[in-house]
Design a protein around this motif. Structure first.
Motif: not given
Length: 269
Positions: A143-146, A155-160, A164-167
Motif C-alpha cells: 500500500x502507498x499512502x496518498x 516489500x510485500x504487505x508493507x505500507x509506505x 520520500x516514501x518510508x515503510x
C-alpha cells in the motif's frame, strides 16, 4: 471480451461501496472505460500498429482523464477509482486486483530506453496523488499512502507513506485490532480507520485511546462484579450510546447562536 467486462464490473462492487448497480457502473466509471480502451490500444501496440495505438490512447485520455501508455501491461480486475489525472507509463507492469485512486502517477526517473516504470504486483493499493517512480517493484499486498512519493522497492504487505516514501511499521497484532473494533462498537463509536494499518496519526491516536478505554472498562467491570458478589448493587445501568449526530446538532445550534449575535450587533453603538 464480455466475460472480462463483466469481471471488471463485479470487481468495482468489491472495492467501491458507492456502486449501486451494473448499469451505473457500466456508464459512469471513467476508470473502467480507460481500461477497456487500453486493452484495445495495447493489442494494436503489440501488433506494431503503434501510431494507431497512440491515437486511441490519446482519445481515451481526452474522454476519461486517464492516461495509459499502450505499452503498459495490466492484469485482471484492475480498478481505477475516480480516475482523473492518473498517468501510467509505457513500461509499467500491473498485476491482478490492483487499485489506483485519482492523481496517481506510475512514472519514470530516466530518459534511458528500457524498463523505466514501476511494477505493481497483485493486490496493491496506491492512494490518491501518490507518485511511484522508476523501475521499482511494489510487492504483493503493498500500500502507498496518498500524496506519497516512492522511489524504492516496497516489500510485500508493507505500507509506505511520506516524501520520500518510508515503510510504516505495524507492530499491533490482529487480535489487538479486533479488540479495538469491539471496544468501538460497545461505546457506539464509528470503528472506521481505528486499525494501525491506517498510517494516519490521528487514527493511530484514536486506536491507542480505545486501547486505554477498553482496559479501564475491563477493570471497572471486574471491580463491579466483586462488589456485587459481596452484596452491593452497582453498574446495573448500560453505558449510554455515543451518537455523532448529537454533536453535529450541538454544533448547528452553536452556529445559529453565533449568527444571531452577529445579526443583532449594531456598529453604531
Amino acid at each position: 471480451m464480455f466475460s472480462r467486462i463483466k469481471e471488471d464490473i463485479n470487481s468495482v462492487f468489491d472495492r467501491d461501496p458507492a456502486a449501486r448497480n451494473s448499469f451505473e457502473v457500466l456508464f459512469n466509471y471513467p476508470g473502467l472505460h480507460a481500461i477497456w480502451f487500453h486493452r484495445l490500444s495495447h493489442k494494436l501496440w503489440r501488433a506494431n500498429w503503434k501510431l494507431l495505438a497512440r491515437f486511441l490512447s490519446t482519445f481515451s485520455r481526452w474522454l476519461t482523464g486517464v492516461e495509459i501508455h499502450p505499452g503498459a501491461t495490466i492484469g485482471r480486475r484492475f480498478f481505477i477509482d475516480h480516475g482523473m489525472g492518473v498517468v501510467i507509463g509505457g513500461t509499467a507492469e500491473i498485476g491482478d486486483d490492483v487499485t489506483l485512486y485519482q492523481g496517481v502517477t506510475l512514472g519514470g526517473t530516466s530518459w534511458k530506453a528500457g524498463k523505466r516504470h514501476p511494477t505493481l504486483e497483485d493486490n496493491v493499493v496506491i492512494g490518491a496523488g501518490a507518485q511511484v517512480l522508476g523501475p521499482i517493484t511494489i510487492g504483493k499486498g503493498g500500500k502507498v499512502g496518498s500524496n506519497s512519493v516512492v522511489v524504492k522497492d516496497l516489500p510485500a504487505n508493507a505500507t509506505a507513506v511520506g516524501i520520500p516514501g518510508r515503510i510504516v511499521p505495524d507492530k499491533d497484532s490482529a487480535e489487538e485490532n479486533q479488540q479495538r473494533e469491539k471496544a468501538a462498537k460497545k461505546f457506539g463509536f464509528d470503528a472506521y480507520a481505528v486499525s494501525t494499518e491506517n498510517p494516519d496519526p490521528v487514527a493511530k491516536a484514536i486506536g491507542r485511546l480505545l486501547d486505554h478505554v477498553h482496559l479501564m472498562d475491563s477493570r471497572v467491570s471486574d471491580l463491579c462484579k466483586e462488589v456485587n458478589r459481596l452484596g452491593g448493587d452497582v453498574c446495573s445501568n448500560n453505558l449510554p450510546e455515543l451518537k455523532v449526530g448529537e454533536f453535529v446538532e450541538d454544533e448547528k445550534e452553536a452556529a445559529k447562536r453565533r449568527e444571531s449575535k452577529i445579526a443583532s450587533f449594531d456598529p453604531e453603538i
